[in-house]
Write an enzyme that holds these catalytic residues in place. Structure first.
Site, PDB file in Angstrom:
ATOM      1  N   SER A  52     -48.513  29.131  -7.851  1.00  0.00           N
ATOM      2  CA  SER A  52     -49.310  30.324  -8.134  1.00  0.00           C
ATOM      3  C   SER A  52     -50.793  30.033  -7.955  1.00  0.00           C
ATOM      4  CB  SER A  52     -49.028  30.857  -9.535  1.00  0.00           C
ATOM      5  OG  SER A  52     -49.263  29.872 -10.521  1.00  0.00           O
ATOM      6  N   GLU A  53     -51.243  28.825  -8.321  1.00  0.00           N
ATOM      7  CA  GLU A  53     -52.632  28.430  -8.064  1.00  0.00           C
ATOM      8  C   GLU A  53     -52.744  26.941  -7.749  1.00  0.00           C
ATOM      9  OE1 GLU A  53     -53.316  32.242 -10.278  1.00  0.00           O
ATOM     10  OE2 GLU A  53     -52.395  30.407 -11.065  1.00  0.00           O
ATOM     11  N   THR A  54     -53.745  26.634  -6.947  1.00  0.00           N
ATOM     12  CA  THR A  54     -54.163  25.263  -6.636  1.00  0.00           C
ATOM     13  C   THR A  54     -55.664  25.205  -6.843  1.00  0.00           C
ATOM     14  OG1 THR A  54     -52.399  24.964  -5.000  1.00  0.00           O
ATOM     15  CG2 THR A  54     -54.328  23.526  -4.799  1.00  0.00           C
ATOM     16  N   PHE A  72     -57.440  28.794  -5.926  1.00  0.00           N
ATOM     17  CA  PHE A  72     -56.784  29.522  -4.836  1.00  0.00           C
ATOM     18  C   PHE A  72     -55.335  29.823  -5.168  1.00  0.00           C
ATOM     19  CE2 PHE A  72     -60.345  27.502  -2.821  1.00  0.00           C
ATOM     20  CZ  PHE A  72     -60.701  28.309  -1.743  1.00  0.00           C
ATOM     21  N   HIS A  83     -54.547  29.363 -16.520  1.00  0.00           N
ATOM     22  CA  HIS A  83     -53.845  28.078 -16.487  1.00  0.00           C
ATOM     23  C   HIS A  83     -54.512  27.094 -15.521  1.00  0.00           C
ATOM     24  CE1 HIS A  83     -51.302  28.438 -12.766  1.00  0.00           C
ATOM     25  NE2 HIS A  83     -50.951  27.195 -13.014  1.00  0.00           N
TER      26      HIS A  83
END
Length: 285
Positions: A52-54, A72, A83
């Site tokens: 979901s995110e990096t 991102f 998170h």
């Protein structure tokens, strides 16, 4: 234009955020040294991780910050997300980062400076950023939300914009059971980010059940969502419908054990949870 650095091995971590149980939270990929990477390369890597995110950590531009983060999804950059804030802080601290201010870590993001501390339970917690949009949601939008949740319009007891980076619409239902029973119809609420919350019965270990649905190019339910929990805490505590301290469960339907700890004090509302690094090493990027 500054040329991009060649592909090289960089310190990397993957952190399990918002769960006391192994692999029960929301995973986050963190590239700990990201200087020299272009936006295009960051976005391509975030698409490849398929999380979901990096996040990508960089030296701060603001002298008050300890580090700067870029966040991102697989398709876009976000100014703030919850998170990724906690997971990035965990990875930075474990890599030897030392906050400039004792007891408070300051993260710089596109949305501004975010304070992070260790709460009374030893968990990391971030200060909920101010909402950039709040207030009522237009009826025609709520009709789409109700259709997307498979509920009657009357089942939506209240709703509000809760924008703090992501453009969340918060929806209050009568009970946690109603939240857990939702089977989303993503096309009906296409283009909307909808978070739903309902109270658990008195006496349970968690006060509320939360689910969040993102209906963009890659429709999905997010396992555990710090940004939405930060916004909904401001809304419900501010209106007297939630106590000043509570625990929200999230990810139950997905087989996750997300636990979001919320506490309001004189310094604001803090949103915290356990963070555990599951993978460390290097990534060629």
């Amino acid at each position: 234009m500054t040329p991009e650095t060649p592909v090289s091995a960089r310190p990397f971590a993957q952190v399990d955020v918002f769960s006391p149980e192994p692999f029960g939270g929301n995973p986050l990929a963190v590239v700990l040294e990201s200087s020299g990477l272009s936006t295009a390369r960051m976005q391509r890597f975030a698409n490849w991780t398929n999380l979901s995110e990096t996040t990508f950590l960089l030296p701060p531009d603001d002298s008050q910050a300890d580090y700067r983060v870029r966040i991102f999804t697989p398709t876009e950059e976000l100014p703030f997300a919850g998170h990724p804030t906690l997971g990035s802080a965990q990875a930075w601290l474990e890599a030897g980062g030392k906050p400039r201010q004792e007891g408070i870590l300051v993260q710089e993001s596109a949305a501004g400076l975010v304070r992070i501390k260790t709460d009374d339970g030893g968990r990391l917690a971030f200060a909920a950023p101010a909402l950039t949009r709040s207030g009522p949601v237009a009826e025609e939008v709520l009709d789409r939300v109700a259709a997307g949740l498979g509920l009657s319009r009357q089942a939506l007891r209240d709703a509000a914009w809760l924008v703090n980076g992501p453009e969340w619409i918060g929806v209050l239902l009568d009970s946690a059971a109603e939240v857990l029973a939702i089977r989303p119809n993503y096309p009906a609420m296409a283009g909307l980010a909808v978070g739903v919350i309902g109270p658990h019965p008195d006496g349970e270990s968690t006060g509320f059940e939360v689910r969040t649905f993102i209906s963009d190019d890659l429709p999905c339910e997010d396992p555990v969502t710090g940004s939405f929990n930060a916004g909904v805490a401001q809304w419900l505590i501010g209106s007297g419908r939630a106590p000043s301290s509570y625990i929200a469960a999230q990810g139950t339907v997905l087989g996750r054990t997300g636990r979001v700890h919320v506490e309001a004090d004189g310094a604001g509302i803090w949103v915290g949870g356990e963070c555990t690094t599951r993978i460390t090493g290097t990534i060629s990027i």
